[in-house]
Design an enzyme around this catalytic site. Sequence first.
Site, PDB file in Angstrom:
ATOM      1  N   PHE A 135       0.943 -41.665  -6.982  1.00 58.48           N
ATOM      2  CA  PHE A 135       1.318 -40.519  -6.149  1.00 58.48           C
ATOM      3  C   PHE A 135       0.714 -39.251  -6.764  1.00 58.48           C
ATOM      4  O   PHE A 135       0.800 -39.042  -7.980  1.00 58.48           O
ATOM      5  CB  PHE A 135       2.846 -40.403  -6.115  1.00 58.48           C
ATOM      6  CG  PHE A 135       3.385 -39.848  -4.829  1.00 58.48           C
ATOM      7  CD1 PHE A 135       3.941 -40.668  -3.864  1.00 58.48           C
ATOM      8  CD2 PHE A 135       3.340 -38.479  -4.593  1.00 58.48           C
ATOM      9  CE1 PHE A 135       4.443 -40.141  -2.678  1.00 58.48           C
ATOM     10  CE2 PHE A 135       3.835 -37.949  -3.418  1.00 58.48           C
ATOM     11  CZ  PHE A 135       4.386 -38.776  -2.456  1.00 58.48           C
TER      12      PHE A 135
ATOM     13  N   ALA B  34       6.575 -42.073  -9.516  1.00 66.00           N
ATOM     14  CA  ALA B  34       7.411 -41.824 -10.692  1.00 66.00           C
ATOM     15  C   ALA B  34       8.679 -42.677 -10.681  1.00 66.00           C
ATOM     16  O   ALA B  34       9.180 -43.073 -11.732  1.00 66.00           O
ATOM     17  CB  ALA B  34       7.771 -40.343 -10.754  1.00 66.00           C
ATOM     18  N   PHE B  35       9.191 -42.954  -9.501  1.00 63.63           N
ATOM     19  CA  PHE B  35      10.436 -43.726  -9.401  1.00 63.63           C
ATOM     20  C   PHE B  35      10.279 -45.134  -9.965  1.00 63.63           C
ATOM     21  O   PHE B  35      11.241 -45.719 -10.456  1.00 63.63           O
ATOM     22  CB  PHE B  35      10.878 -43.795  -7.928  1.00 63.63           C
ATOM     23  CG  PHE B  35      12.281 -44.271  -7.747  1.00 63.63           C
ATOM     24  CD1 PHE B  35      13.362 -43.400  -7.894  1.00 63.63           C
ATOM     25  CD2 PHE B  35      12.547 -45.594  -7.415  1.00 63.63           C
ATOM     26  CE1 PHE B  35      14.667 -43.841  -7.735  1.00 63.63           C
ATOM     27  CE2 PHE B  35      13.844 -46.041  -7.250  1.00 63.63           C
ATOM     28  CZ  PHE B  35      14.908 -45.167  -7.409  1.00 63.63           C
ATOM     29  N   GLU B  36       9.085 -45.685  -9.883  1.00 62.24           N
ATOM     30  CA  GLU B  36       8.844 -47.062 -10.355  1.00 62.24           C
ATOM     31  C   GLU B  36       8.543 -47.135 -11.857  1.00 62.24           C
ATOM     32  O   GLU B  36       8.447 -48.239 -12.411  1.00 62.24           O
ATOM     33  CB  GLU B  36       7.681 -47.701  -9.581  1.00 62.24           C
ATOM     34  CG  GLU B  36       8.030 -48.123  -8.163  1.00 62.24           C
ATOM     35  CD  GLU B  36       8.192 -46.963  -7.197  1.00 62.24           C
ATOM     36  OE1 GLU B  36       7.479 -45.952  -7.366  1.00 62.24           O
ATOM     37  OE2 GLU B  36       9.039 -47.049  -6.293  1.00 62.24           O
TER      38      GLU B  36
ATOM     39  N   ALA C  92       3.234 -37.014 -11.480  1.00 65.84           N
ATOM     40  CA  ALA C  92       3.414 -35.659 -10.955  1.00 65.84           C
ATOM     41  C   ALA C  92       4.402 -35.716  -9.797  1.00 65.84           C
ATOM     42  O   ALA C  92       4.128 -36.364  -8.796  1.00 65.84           O
ATOM     43  CB  ALA C  92       2.081 -35.080 -10.496  1.00 65.84           C
TER      44      ALA C  92
ATOM     45  N   ILE D  69       6.175 -33.267  -7.241  1.00 65.19           N
ATOM     46  CA  ILE D  69       6.003 -31.891  -6.768  1.00 65.19           C
ATOM     47  C   ILE D  69       7.013 -31.603  -5.667  1.00 65.19           C
ATOM     48  O   ILE D  69       7.016 -32.257  -4.622  1.00 65.19           O
ATOM     49  CB  ILE D  69       4.554 -31.672  -6.276  1.00 65.19           C
ATOM     50  CG1 ILE D  69       3.570 -31.962  -7.426  1.00 65.19           C
ATOM     51  CG2 ILE D  69       4.379 -30.250  -5.746  1.00 65.19           C
ATOM     52  CD1 ILE D  69       2.108 -32.000  -7.019  1.00 65.19           C
TER      53      ILE D  69
ATOM     54  N   THR E  88       8.174 -32.821  -1.414  1.00 67.44           N
ATOM     55  CA  THR E  88       9.093 -33.916  -1.673  1.00 67.44           C
ATOM     56  C   THR E  88      10.539 -33.574  -1.345  1.00 67.44           C
ATOM     57  O   THR E  88      11.226 -32.949  -2.150  1.00 67.44           O
ATOM     58  CB  THR E  88       9.059 -34.304  -3.169  1.00 67.44           C
ATOM     59  OG1 THR E  88       7.723 -34.282  -3.603  1.00 67.44           O
ATOM     60  CG2 THR E  88       9.654 -35.659  -3.403  1.00 67.44           C
TER      61      THR E  88
ATOM     62  N   HIS F  32      12.930 -35.596  -1.433  1.00 63.81           N
ATOM     63  CA  HIS F  32      13.789 -36.286  -2.407  1.00 63.81           C
ATOM     64  C   HIS F  32      13.306 -36.076  -3.841  1.00 63.81           C
ATOM     65  O   HIS F  32      13.464 -36.910  -4.704  1.00 63.81           O
ATOM     66  CB  HIS F  32      13.967 -37.755  -2.048  1.00 63.81           C
ATOM     67  CG  HIS F  32      12.706 -38.559  -1.969  1.00 63.81           C
ATOM     68  ND1 HIS F  32      11.547 -38.102  -1.401  1.00 63.81           N
ATOM     69  CD2 HIS F  32      12.442 -39.817  -2.395  1.00 63.81           C
ATOM     70  CE1 HIS F  32      10.618 -39.028  -1.479  1.00 63.81           C
ATOM     71  NE2 HIS F  32      11.128 -40.081  -2.093  1.00 63.81           N
TER      72      HIS F  32
HETATM   73  N1  INI Z   1       6.401 -40.054  -6.499  1.00 59.92           N
HETATM   74  C1  INI Z   1       5.745 -39.288  -7.391  1.00 59.92           C
HETATM   75  O1  INI Z   1       5.310 -39.777  -8.433  1.00 59.92           O
HETATM   76  N2  INI Z   1       5.555 -37.957  -7.154  1.00 59.92           N
HETATM   77  C2  INI Z   1       5.992 -37.366  -6.016  1.00 59.92           C
HETATM   78  O2  INI Z   1       5.784 -36.125  -5.853  1.00 59.92           O
HETATM   79  C3  INI Z   1       6.675 -38.171  -5.057  1.00 59.92           C
HETATM   80  N3  INI Z   1       7.115 -37.596  -3.820  1.00 59.92           N
HETATM   81  O3  INI Z   1       6.648 -36.523  -3.457  1.00 59.92           O
HETATM   82  O4  INI Z   1       7.896 -38.216  -3.086  1.00 59.92           O
HETATM   83  C4  INI Z   1       6.894 -39.526  -5.332  1.00 59.92           C
HETATM   84  N4  INI Z   1       7.558 -40.306  -4.465  1.00 59.92           N
HETATM   85  C5  INI Z   1       7.429 -41.732  -4.462  1.00 59.92           C
HETATM   86  C6  INI Z   1       8.452 -42.396  -5.351  1.00 59.92           C
HETATM   87  O5  INI Z   1       8.090 -42.256  -6.717  1.00 59.92           O
HETATM   88  C7  INI Z   1       8.503 -43.885  -5.028  1.00 59.92           C
HETATM   89  O6  INI Z   1       7.224 -44.452  -5.195  1.00 59.92           O
HETATM   90  C8  INI Z   1       8.957 -44.124  -3.578  1.00 59.92           C
HETATM   91  O7  INI Z   1      10.176 -43.435  -3.343  1.00 59.92           O
HETATM   92  C9  INI Z   1       9.172 -45.617  -3.331  1.00 59.92           C
HETATM   93  O8  INI Z   1      10.147 -46.145  -4.212  1.00 59.92           O
END
Ligand code: INI
Length: 156
Positions: free
Chosen positions: A25, A59-61, A83, A85, A89, A91
């Site tokens: 991302f 980032a969530f993973e 990153a 941002i 975003t 969420h």
């Molecule tokens: N993941 C990021 O690493 N950066 C972001 O800015 C971002 N935004 O904008 O949503 C983001 N979302 C994805 C998240 O990390 C997961 O991949 C997704 O929610 C699926 O689980």
Amino acid sequence: MHHIKTIEGQLDAKELKFAIVAGRFNDFIVDKLIGGAVDYLVRHGCSKENITLIKVPGAFEMPVVTKKLAAKGGFDGIVCLGAVIRGSTPHFDFVANECAKGIAQVSLEYSLPIGFGVLTTDTLEQAIERAGSKAGNKGVEAASAILETIRVVEQI
Ligand code: INI
């Protein structure tokens, strides 16, 4: 200076193995962080063969993949780069908080130094500033911090 026994880490990456966990991302930003981290480690004596890059969706993973790497073993330290941002975003807080909390948990659970090089900014411009322009490069900072921490922990 105070003539007391002092433990501090030398910034020598020779013979160390690193994993870099990087989010796809905002890859235009994250690629700059990866470049900075790899360049820093190599300039401090790490051979490129001792750096493994693992790409994750966002980032969530990062926590689950970081945990698996820690459990598997073989790495002296892990550098997480991403990153998040806010501008783009809704969420933002969930993603940023879970990422930071999860990575910290893994680091403590495995007593493994893990660098938090995940930008959390309000705007794209602030992220660009921290990815190799006027506010430095967070990937470099995270790599440096983790190298220093590895060298401190091994002396304790
Ligand atoms: N993941 C990021 O690493 N950066 C972001 O800015 C971002 N935004 O904008 O949503 C983001 N979302 C994805 C998240 O990390 C997961 O991949 C997704 O929610 C699926 O689980």
